[in-house]
Design a protein around this motif. Structure first.
Motif, PDB file in Angstrom:
ATOM      1  N   TRP A 196      -4.087-116.741 -26.472  1.00  0.00           N
ATOM      2  CA  TRP A 196      -4.726-115.581 -27.171  1.00  0.00           C
ATOM      3  C   TRP A 196      -6.014-116.181 -27.818  1.00  0.00           C
ATOM      4  CZ3 TRP A 196       0.412-114.247 -30.173  1.00  0.00           C
ATOM      5  CH2 TRP A 196       1.215-113.388 -29.441  1.00  0.00           C
ATOM      6  N   ALA A 197      -6.051-117.251 -28.497  1.00  0.00           N
ATOM      7  CA  ALA A 197      -7.160-117.717 -29.172  1.00  0.00           C
ATOM      8  C   ALA A 197      -8.250-117.982 -28.123  1.00  0.00           C
ATOM      9  CB  ALA A 197      -7.080-119.198 -29.801  1.00  0.00           C
ATOM     10  N   ASP A 198      -8.163-118.558 -26.988  1.00  0.00           N
ATOM     11  CA  ASP A 198      -8.922-118.602 -25.753  1.00  0.00           C
ATOM     12  C   ASP A 198      -9.723-117.284 -25.383  1.00  0.00           C
ATOM     13  OD1 ASP A 198      -9.012-121.389 -25.736  1.00  0.00           O
ATOM     14  OD2 ASP A 198      -7.650-121.333 -23.975  1.00  0.00           O
TER      15      ASP A 198
ATOM     16  N   GLN B  15     -16.533-125.088 -25.751  1.00  0.00           N
ATOM     17  CA  GLN B  15     -16.314-126.498 -25.191  1.00  0.00           C
ATOM     18  C   GLN B  15     -15.562-127.220 -26.341  1.00  0.00           C
ATOM     19  OE1 GLN B  15     -19.949-125.340 -25.091  1.00  0.00           O
ATOM     20  NE2 GLN B  15     -19.132-124.682 -22.966  1.00  0.00           N
ATOM     21  N   TRP B  16     -15.543-127.020 -27.503  1.00  0.00           N
ATOM     22  CA  TRP B  16     -14.787-127.684 -28.666  1.00  0.00           C
ATOM     23  C   TRP B  16     -13.281-127.623 -28.325  1.00  0.00           C
ATOM     24  CZ3 TRP B  16     -15.836-130.965 -31.982  1.00  0.00           C
ATOM     25  CH2 TRP B  16     -14.980-131.538 -33.021  1.00  0.00           C
ATOM     26  N   LYS B  17     -12.372-128.956 -28.542  1.00  0.00           N
ATOM     27  CA  LYS B  17     -11.224-128.884 -28.065  1.00  0.00           C
ATOM     28  C   LYS B  17     -10.328-128.907 -29.355  1.00  0.00           C
ATOM     29  CE  LYS B  17      -7.699-131.761 -25.934  1.00  0.00           C
ATOM     30  NZ  LYS B  17      -7.430-133.213 -25.212  1.00  0.00           N
TER      31      LYS B  17
ATOM     32  N   VAL C 198     -19.511-136.711 -32.124  1.00  0.00           N
ATOM     33  CA  VAL C 198     -19.608-135.379 -31.501  1.00  0.00           C
ATOM     34  C   VAL C 198     -21.055-135.050 -31.717  1.00  0.00           C
ATOM     35  CG1 VAL C 198     -19.302-132.791 -31.178  1.00  0.00           C
ATOM     36  CG2 VAL C 198     -17.402-134.258 -31.691  1.00  0.00           C
ATOM     37  N   LEU C 199     -21.479-134.995 -32.741  1.00  0.00           N
ATOM     38  CA  LEU C 199     -23.223-134.722 -32.952  1.00  0.00           C
ATOM     39  C   LEU C 199     -24.009-135.777 -32.260  1.00  0.00           C
ATOM     40  CD1 LEU C 199     -24.759-132.806 -34.543  1.00  0.00           C
ATOM     41  CD2 LEU C 199     -24.902-134.146 -36.436  1.00  0.00           C
TER      42      LEU C 199
ATOM     43  N   TRP D  89     -13.187-123.287 -38.143  1.00  0.00           N
ATOM     44  CA  TRP D  89     -14.261-123.868 -37.616  1.00  0.00           C
ATOM     45  C   TRP D  89     -15.067-123.721 -39.010  1.00  0.00           C
ATOM     46  CZ3 TRP D  89     -12.267-122.618 -32.994  1.00  0.00           C
ATOM     47  CH2 TRP D  89     -12.680-122.926 -32.007  1.00  0.00           C
ATOM     48  N   ARG D  90     -14.693-122.866 -40.110  1.00  0.00           N
ATOM     49  CA  ARG D  90     -15.481-123.202 -41.286  1.00  0.00           C
ATOM     50  C   ARG D  90     -15.454-124.477 -42.050  1.00  0.00           C
ATOM     51  NH1 ARG D  90     -17.057-119.273 -46.272  1.00  0.00           N
ATOM     52  NH2 ARG D  90     -17.637-120.826 -47.633  1.00  0.00           N
ATOM     53  N   GLN D  91     -14.013-125.130 -41.868  1.00  0.00           N
ATOM     54  CA  GLN D  91     -13.736-126.438 -42.185  1.00  0.00           C
ATOM     55  C   GLN D  91     -14.625-127.449 -41.485  1.00  0.00           C
ATOM     56  OE1 GLN D  91      -9.721-127.131 -42.316  1.00  0.00           O
ATOM     57  NE2 GLN D  91      -9.407-126.112 -44.299  1.00  0.00           N
ATOM     58  N   LEU D  92     -14.796-127.251 -40.120  1.00  0.00           N
ATOM     59  CA  LEU D  92     -15.301-128.068 -39.342  1.00  0.00           C
ATOM     60  C   LEU D  92     -16.989-128.217 -39.816  1.00  0.00           C
ATOM     61  CD1 LEU D  92     -13.831-127.288 -35.914  1.00  0.00           C
ATOM     62  CD2 LEU D  92     -13.641-129.455 -37.040  1.00  0.00           C
ATOM     63  N   SER D  93     -17.449-126.936 -39.750  1.00  0.00           N
ATOM     64  CA  SER D  93     -18.913-126.921 -40.275  1.00  0.00           C
ATOM     65  C   SER D  93     -19.287-127.371 -41.314  1.00  0.00           C
ATOM     66  CB  SER D  93     -19.376-125.314 -39.727  1.00  0.00           C
ATOM     67  OG  SER D  93     -18.647-124.507 -40.646  1.00  0.00           O
ATOM     68  N   SER D  94     -18.479-127.139 -42.295  1.00  0.00           N
ATOM     69  CA  SER D  94     -18.855-127.441 -43.733  1.00  0.00           C
ATOM     70  C   SER D  94     -18.674-129.246 -43.769  1.00  0.00           C
ATOM     71  CB  SER D  94     -17.720-127.242 -44.707  1.00  0.00           C
ATOM     72  OG  SER D  94     -16.455-127.642 -44.589  1.00  0.00           O
ATOM     73  N   GLN D  95     -18.110-129.772 -42.856  1.00  0.00           N
ATOM     74  CA  GLN D  95     -17.824-131.315 -42.950  1.00  0.00           C
ATOM     75  C   GLN D  95     -18.854-131.854 -41.710  1.00  0.00           C
ATOM     76  OE1 GLN D  95     -16.165-133.062 -45.051  1.00  0.00           O
ATOM     77  NE2 GLN D  95     -15.505-130.916 -46.159  1.00  0.00           N
ATOM     78  N   LEU D  96     -19.628-131.105 -41.131  1.00  0.00           N
ATOM     79  CA  LEU D  96     -20.524-131.691 -40.206  1.00  0.00           C
ATOM     80  C   LEU D  96     -21.694-132.369 -40.787  1.00  0.00           C
ATOM     81  CD1 LEU D  96     -20.930-131.149 -37.203  1.00  0.00           C
ATOM     82  CD2 LEU D  96     -22.582-129.390 -37.447  1.00  0.00           C
TER      83      LEU D  96
END
Length: 319
Positions: free
Chosen positions: A140-142, A93-95, A80-81, A176-183
């Motif tokens: 709801w999330a969207d 945009q993130w699926k 992705v990066l 999102w925190r899990q995603l960003s911590s692994q980016l």
């Protein structure tokens, strides 16, 4: 200056002394916050709410520890990066994978075991989320993410009720925190604007942390969704990027560890937390513990530009 997110291997040597981007810790992400909320609750006028928030955070910790980001999704972040270096995890945009709903389900189970969650309002929200199907939760999330990005909704009726919104946000923030911590990324400073939005996911900050120690005086904004921190020079407004004069307000002396930084240009404020003046500060917890300062700022006609993930702003939910 704004921040471009790049793979760590591409990091510019010139950014070495000041890290443009700091990812959140992957291990025990919520332990300090929960402990700080409990400590702040002692003798506090909002003790009941702070303890309730501590239970929310404790449930987040247990859930996040039991359900780390799947390895396949973590490996996908590198791909992705390569294609999107500006806000690679932008919430528009993130699926989202099914993992966020798995986190939500486990989080709801943890909450049912917390005595302070047995009020009628919380139980109603829990039951609504537990009975909702995956499609309803996604809708709801969207809507919630769109509203908290400050964008106009095509259907305001899609917004969840406040109780549901708060619990949803806890799960979305975990994801999102899990995603960003692994980016696999760092940041590069470049000419640009939009300093006030997270360079990773595009959301507004909760507040700013003024560093202590070897980085004393540096200001980092902390994202209200993914909890990344990004560097913004202290001479600029954290909302409109203006370089005009900023005012600072506090309830105590000038040495107070928490101050409100306001801008006359856009009539907004964001709280700043001075780590060197109080080493126990935890930005999200201490933001909740200092809402009396927010009340004073609102009396001055200033609007808050940040969002606390444990006390979302009022959303325009049709009656």
């Amino acid at each position: 200056m704004s921040i471009q997110v790049v793979p760590e291997a591409e990091r510019s040597p010139g950014v070495g002394e000041i890290a443009s981007l700091q990812r959140p810790a992957a291990k025990l992400p919520y332990t300090q916050r929960s402990s700080r909320l409990q400590a702040l609750a002692e003798g506090h006028a909002m003790a009941d709410y702070l303890l309730w928030a501590a239970d929310l955070v404790s449930a987040q910790q247990t859930t996040a520890q039991a359900l780390p980001l799947p390895e396949a999704e973590s490996l996908y972040l590198g791909t992705v990066l390569q294609h999107s270096k500006k806000a690679p995890l932008h919430s528009a945009q993130w699926k989202r994978s099914v993992h966020w709903q798995t986190l939500l389900d486990q989080f709801l189970v943890q909450l049912t075991e917390q005595p302070r969650m047995h009020t009628s309002a919380v139980q109603k929200a829990l039951q609504s989320l537990q009975s909702a199907d995956a499609e309803q939760r996604e809708m709801w999330a969207d809507a919630l993410l769109t509203a908290l990005r400050g964008e106009e909704l095509s259907d305001a009726g899609a917004l969840p009720e406040p109780g549901i919104a708060q619990l949803l946000w806890c799960a979305l923030s975990m994801y999102w925190r899990q995603l960003s911590s692994q980016l696999p990324a760092s940041g590069q400073a470049e000419i640009g604007d939009l300093n006030h939005l997270c360079p990773v996911c595009g959301h507004v900050p909760t507040g700013s942390l003024i560093q202590g120690g070897a980085q004393a005086g540096l200001r980092y904004l902390q994202c209200s969704l993914c909890e990344c921190q990004w560097h913004v020079v202290r001479a600029t407004c954290t909302n409109c990027d203006s370089t005009g004069a900023l005012d600072y307000w506090c309830l105590e002396s000038e040495k107070a560890p928490i101050k409100a930084e306001s801008c006359n240009g856009c009539n907004t404020y964001l709280k700043a937390f001075y780590q060197q003046l109080d080493h126990q500060l935890e930005l999200v917890a201490d933001d909740l513990g200092s809402l009396a300062l927010d009340a004073e700022m609102e009396e001055k006609g200033l609007a808050r530009s940040g969002v606390n993930p444990l006390m979302l702003p009022a959303l325009d939910v049709p009656g």
